[in-house]
Design a protein around this motif. Structure first.
Motif, PDB file in Angstrom:
ATOM      1  N   LEU A 184      38.714  30.828  19.065  1.00  0.00           N
ATOM      2  CA  LEU A 184      37.793  30.767  17.924  1.00  0.00           C
ATOM      3  C   LEU A 184      38.010  29.500  17.109  1.00  0.00           C
ATOM      4  O   LEU A 184      37.051  28.855  16.671  1.00  0.00           O
ATOM      5  CB  LEU A 184      37.980  32.009  17.043  1.00  0.00           C
ATOM      6  CG  LEU A 184      37.551  33.346  17.661  1.00  0.00           C
ATOM      7  CD1 LEU A 184      37.957  34.505  16.762  1.00  0.00           C
ATOM      8  CD2 LEU A 184      36.038  33.369  17.895  1.00  0.00           C
ATOM      9  N   ASP A 185      39.289  29.125  16.911  1.00  0.00           N
ATOM     10  CA  ASP A 185      39.586  27.920  16.133  1.00  0.00           C
ATOM     11  C   ASP A 185      39.202  26.647  16.887  1.00  0.00           C
ATOM     12  O   ASP A 185      38.755  25.667  16.284  1.00  0.00           O
ATOM     13  CB  ASP A 185      41.065  27.893  15.752  1.00  0.00           C
ATOM     14  CG  ASP A 185      41.404  28.899  14.661  1.00  0.00           C
ATOM     15  OD1 ASP A 185      40.462  29.356  13.978  1.00  0.00           O
ATOM     16  OD2 ASP A 185      42.588  29.221  14.485  1.00  0.00           O
ATOM     17  N   VAL A 186      39.399  26.655  18.202  1.00  0.00           N
ATOM     18  CA  VAL A 186      39.026  25.489  19.012  1.00  0.00           C
ATOM     19  C   VAL A 186      37.527  25.231  18.903  1.00  0.00           C
ATOM     20  O   VAL A 186      37.078  24.091  18.757  1.00  0.00           O
ATOM     21  CB  VAL A 186      39.443  25.690  20.483  1.00  0.00           C
ATOM     22  CG1 VAL A 186      38.701  24.726  21.404  1.00  0.00           C
ATOM     23  CG2 VAL A 186      40.949  25.501  20.644  1.00  0.00           C
ATOM     24  N   LEU A 187      36.740  26.290  18.950  1.00  0.00           N
ATOM     25  CA  LEU A 187      35.288  26.133  18.857  1.00  0.00           C
ATOM     26  C   LEU A 187      34.853  25.647  17.478  1.00  0.00           C
ATOM     27  O   LEU A 187      33.782  25.065  17.329  1.00  0.00           O
ATOM     28  CB  LEU A 187      34.586  27.451  19.183  1.00  0.00           C
ATOM     29  CG  LEU A 187      34.701  27.935  20.634  1.00  0.00           C
ATOM     30  CD1 LEU A 187      33.954  29.242  20.813  1.00  0.00           C
ATOM     31  CD2 LEU A 187      34.161  26.886  21.599  1.00  0.00           C
ATOM     32  N   LYS A 204      40.550  21.857  27.444  1.00  0.00           N
ATOM     33  CA  LYS A 204      41.860  21.206  27.492  1.00  0.00           C
ATOM     34  C   LYS A 204      42.630  21.459  26.199  1.00  0.00           C
ATOM     35  O   LYS A 204      43.837  21.719  26.220  1.00  0.00           O
ATOM     36  CB  LYS A 204      41.700  19.701  27.722  1.00  0.00           C
ATOM     37  CG  LYS A 204      41.301  19.319  29.136  1.00  0.00           C
ATOM     38  CD  LYS A 204      41.175  17.808  29.277  1.00  0.00           C
ATOM     39  CE  LYS A 204      40.801  17.406  30.697  1.00  0.00           C
ATOM     40  NZ  LYS A 204      40.664  15.932  30.839  1.00  0.00           N
ATOM     41  N   LEU A 205      41.919  21.386  25.074  1.00  0.00           N
ATOM     42  CA  LEU A 205      42.560  21.662  23.793  1.00  0.00           C
ATOM     43  C   LEU A 205      43.056  23.097  23.741  1.00  0.00           C
ATOM     44  O   LEU A 205      44.162  23.370  23.272  1.00  0.00           O
ATOM     45  CB  LEU A 205      41.571  21.398  22.649  1.00  0.00           C
ATOM     46  CG  LEU A 205      42.067  21.678  21.230  1.00  0.00           C
ATOM     47  CD1 LEU A 205      43.307  20.863  20.908  1.00  0.00           C
ATOM     48  CD2 LEU A 205      40.958  21.384  20.213  1.00  0.00           C
ATOM     49  N   TRP A 206      42.251  24.023  24.252  1.00  0.00           N
ATOM     50  CA  TRP A 206      42.651  25.433  24.287  1.00  0.00           C
ATOM     51  C   TRP A 206      43.907  25.619  25.147  1.00  0.00           C
ATOM     52  O   TRP A 206      44.840  26.328  24.765  1.00  0.00           O
ATOM     53  CB  TRP A 206      41.519  26.302  24.822  1.00  0.00           C
ATOM     54  CG  TRP A 206      41.817  27.765  24.742  1.00  0.00           C
ATOM     55  CD1 TRP A 206      41.681  28.579  23.661  1.00  0.00           C
ATOM     56  CD2 TRP A 206      42.305  28.607  25.800  1.00  0.00           C
ATOM     57  NE1 TRP A 206      42.051  29.871  23.966  1.00  0.00           N
ATOM     58  CE2 TRP A 206      42.451  29.914  25.275  1.00  0.00           C
ATOM     59  CE3 TRP A 206      42.640  28.386  27.131  1.00  0.00           C
ATOM     60  CZ2 TRP A 206      42.913  30.985  26.043  1.00  0.00           C
ATOM     61  CZ3 TRP A 206      43.098  29.455  27.900  1.00  0.00           C
ATOM     62  CH2 TRP A 206      43.225  30.733  27.355  1.00  0.00           C
ATOM     63  N   ASP A 207      43.937  24.959  26.307  1.00  0.00           N
ATOM     64  CA  ASP A 207      45.110  25.062  27.193  1.00  0.00           C
ATOM     65  C   ASP A 207      46.361  24.526  26.509  1.00  0.00           C
ATOM     66  O   ASP A 207      47.435  25.133  26.580  1.00  0.00           O
ATOM     67  CB  ASP A 207      44.859  24.285  28.493  1.00  0.00           C
ATOM     68  CG  ASP A 207      43.911  25.002  29.441  1.00  0.00           C
ATOM     69  OD1 ASP A 207      43.694  26.215  29.260  1.00  0.00           O
ATOM     70  OD2 ASP A 207      43.378  24.341  30.354  1.00  0.00           O
ATOM     71  N   ILE A 208      46.243  23.365  25.852  1.00  0.00           N
ATOM     72  CA  ILE A 208      47.398  22.753  25.177  1.00  0.00           C
ATOM     73  C   ILE A 208      47.955  23.696  24.119  1.00  0.00           C
ATOM     74  O   ILE A 208      49.174  23.939  24.043  1.00  0.00           O
ATOM     75  CB  ILE A 208      47.000  21.406  24.541  1.00  0.00           C
ATOM     76  CG1 ILE A 208      46.791  20.344  25.626  1.00  0.00           C
ATOM     77  CG2 ILE A 208      48.075  20.934  23.548  1.00  0.00           C
ATOM     78  CD1 ILE A 208      46.215  19.041  25.102  1.00  0.00           C
ATOM     79  N   LEU A 209      47.076  24.267  23.296  1.00  0.00           N
ATOM     80  CA  LEU A 209      47.527  25.155  22.229  1.00  0.00           C
ATOM     81  C   LEU A 209      48.073  26.466  22.781  1.00  0.00           C
ATOM     82  O   LEU A 209      49.033  27.025  22.242  1.00  0.00           O
ATOM     83  CB  LEU A 209      46.372  25.422  21.256  1.00  0.00           C
ATOM     84  CG  LEU A 209      45.884  24.197  20.471  1.00  0.00           C
ATOM     85  CD1 LEU A 209      44.659  24.555  19.638  1.00  0.00           C
ATOM     86  CD2 LEU A 209      46.982  23.643  19.587  1.00  0.00           C
ATOM     87  N   ALA A 210      47.475  26.959  23.863  1.00  0.00           N
ATOM     88  CA  ALA A 210      47.964  28.198  24.477  1.00  0.00           C
ATOM     89  C   ALA A 210      49.362  28.012  25.050  1.00  0.00           C
ATOM     90  O   ALA A 210      50.244  28.868  24.882  1.00  0.00           O
ATOM     91  CB  ALA A 210      46.996  28.657  25.575  1.00  0.00           C
ATOM     92  N   VAL A 211      49.600  26.883  25.718  1.00  0.00           N
ATOM     93  CA  VAL A 211      50.924  26.602  26.279  1.00  0.00           C
ATOM     94  C   VAL A 211      51.941  26.418  25.166  1.00  0.00           C
ATOM     95  O   VAL A 211      53.064  26.946  25.234  1.00  0.00           O
ATOM     96  CB  VAL A 211      50.883  25.354  27.189  1.00  0.00           C
ATOM     97  CG1 VAL A 211      52.294  24.971  27.635  1.00  0.00           C
ATOM     98  CG2 VAL A 211      50.002  25.608  28.404  1.00  0.00           C
ATOM     99  N   TYR A 212      51.558  25.686  24.121  1.00  0.00           N
ATOM    100  CA  TYR A 212      52.493  25.478  23.016  1.00  0.00           C
ATOM    101  C   TYR A 212      52.855  26.802  22.349  1.00  0.00           C
ATOM    102  O   TYR A 212      54.014  27.033  21.981  1.00  0.00           O
ATOM    103  CB  TYR A 212      51.931  24.511  21.980  1.00  0.00           C
ATOM    104  CG  TYR A 212      52.936  24.219  20.882  1.00  0.00           C
ATOM    105  CD1 TYR A 212      53.927  23.262  21.080  1.00  0.00           C
ATOM    106  CD2 TYR A 212      52.945  24.947  19.699  1.00  0.00           C
ATOM    107  CE1 TYR A 212      54.877  23.016  20.110  1.00  0.00           C
ATOM    108  CE2 TYR A 212      53.905  24.713  18.718  1.00  0.00           C
ATOM    109  CZ  TYR A 212      54.864  23.751  18.924  1.00  0.00           C
ATOM    110  OH  TYR A 212      55.828  23.533  17.976  1.00  0.00           O
ATOM    111  N   ALA A 213      51.882  27.672  22.171  1.00  0.00           N
ATOM    112  CA  ALA A 213      52.142  28.971  21.551  1.00  0.00           C
ATOM    113  C   ALA A 213      53.144  29.773  22.370  1.00  0.00           C
ATOM    114  O   ALA A 213      53.901  30.578  21.813  1.00  0.00           O
ATOM    115  CB  ALA A 213      50.838  29.758  21.408  1.00  0.00           C
TER     116      ALA A 213
END
Length: 432
Positions: A184-187, A204-213
């Motif tokens: 939701l935040d990425v969008l 890609k941004l979603w993947d980066i944040l998901a991995v970091y989380a």
């Protein structure tokens, strides 16, 4: 490759805004200035034949005129501590390869826990219940129980899979519960920018944040300009080492509370009249400045000006030990302030760090971040209006919100440095 722009070219010309949003976003004030801005030519000339970087000359340029957008990603990798300026081209290639492989392993680990990672899709609805039951269709929330075999309905009316697929590991549950919020935040991320109309960039941004989380479980998810996703991840990871304290929250305290307390102390010393007025209005905790710290003036500035302000801050705070203080094993260890190795020249430190060293401000818990003095500079510039017009906290918030679009990033940095120097002198005067 973008060509070097003419003197005075607006930085925002490199970041396309959707035509429908052009009237609603702040105009940029930062200009690319030949002879001041770190250009492509000056950047390449700062390296030796082996690849060692003359960081002092780079810092000087950035502190005077920022970074040309064409090389922004490369420069950030040094400013954020991804690479040691003393390393060679070959050594950085090895580090880059090792980090890309590490990111690929973490991403695969996340993909095995949830197949949406790396699928070019973005989750925008819950995929798991708080008690570990996977939701059968995250895009459709059913109001009635399904009659199909092997499914049931949670107390919220969401269709879930049977108990055989239930996730029992709390760490995995907590991570999966964040995925839709990240989506939701990425969008919502800079919807005015043409760059984020591209679904591939968003995924890609979603993947980066998901991995970091997943790898930084203490912080989890909390709300980057490189072509390679893994390189962008490592810049983000280094940036979070600086900022993660802001996002560490407990039932007793808010993560950014230390900076708010520093801000209160600075205003009390430099502008006691304003501090007393804010306390009278019930704003002595300075929570009205919360947003500025959390998003580092992103709402007050245009996209290009925000990037300019950030790299100015990183250059001003730069110290040679930033790379050595970062471990090579991942995001589990976070060591930033404190140790300052011996260096040949004090010019290898940013202006802000040099002033801290001169006045012994690096003792104890380390220096106050320059972001605190940047917020103090905003309060200083609006002190007359705050004293005359603010009759309550709502008025304080309104006045500061009106800063949006009017803030000059370069002037804010200059005022912040002056306030910092004045504050340190006053503290030294009290000690003597």
């Amino acid at each position: 490759m973008m060509r070097w722009g003419s003197s005075g070219e607006a930085a925002d010309s490199f970041y396309q805004v959707r035509p429908a949003c052009s009237q609603s976003v702040p105009n940029t004030k930062f200009k690319i200035m030949a002879g001041k801005t770190l250009s492509v030519r000056k950047w390449h000339a700062a390296f030796t034949r082996e690849g060692c970087l003359d960081i002092a000359s780079v810092l000087s340029r950035i502190q005077r005129g920022g970074v040309h957008p064409a090389i922004r990603g490369e420069v950030w990798e040094f400013l954020l501590g991804c690479y040691d300026p003393g390393s060679t081209f070959d050594e950085r290639d090895q580090i880059r390869h090792r980090r890309r492989m590490q990111y690929a392993r973490w991403k695969e680990e996340c993909r095995e826990m949830d197949s949406h990672v790396g699928s070019c899709k973005i989750i925008t609805a819950p995929i798991i219940t708080e008690d570990g039951f996977p939701i059968k269709d995250p895009l459709v929330l059913l109001e009635a129980a399904s009659k199909e075999q092997g499914t049931s309905t949670s107390s919220s009316g969401v269709e879930v899979s049977d108990s055989q697929n239930r996730v029992m590991d709390k760490k995995i549950i907590d991570w999966k519960l964040t995925l839709h919020q990240i989506g939701l935040d990425v969008l919502r991320t800079d919807r005015s920018m043409v760059f984020y109309e591209n679904k591939e960039n968003l995924s890609k941004l979603w993947d980066i944040l998901a991995v970091y989380a997943w790898i930084d479980k203490e912080i989890g998810y909390c709300q980057v300009l490189l072509n390679d996703e893994a390189d962008a991840f490592w810049c983000f990871e280094r940036l979070m080492r600086r900022l993660r304290g802001n996002f560490r929250c407990t039932q007793q305290s808010v993560g950014v509370e230390n900076q708010l307390q520093h801000l209160a102390s600075i205003i009390q010393v430099l502008n006691p009249k304003l501090h007393d007025h804010l306390e009278t209005l019930g704003g002595g905790d300075y929570l009205f400045a919360f947003r500025m710290f959390m998003v580092l003036f992103r709402r007050e500035l245009s996209f290009g000006d925000s990037l300019y302000l950030w790299e100015m801050m990183w250059a001003l705070e730069y110290y040679p030990g930033i790379f050595s203080n970062h471990d090579e094993t991942g995001a589990a260890t976070h060591k930033i302030e404190g140790f300052k190795p011996k260096v040949k020249s004090i010019r290898q430190f940013g202006k802000y760090e040099r002033e801290n060293m001169k006045n012994g401000a690096n003792a104890g818990d380390g220096p106050v971040p320059i972001s605190v003095f940047l917020v103090a500079s905003v309060l200083k510039e609006n002190s007359s209006k705050l004293l005359q017009e603010a009759q309550g906290i709502d008025d304080v918030i309104r006045i500061l919100n009106n800063v949006n679009g009017d803030l000059d990033a370069k002037r804010a940095c200059a005022v912040a440095l002056k306030l910092h120097k004045k504050y340190l002198k006053k503290l030294q005067g009290k000690k003597t």
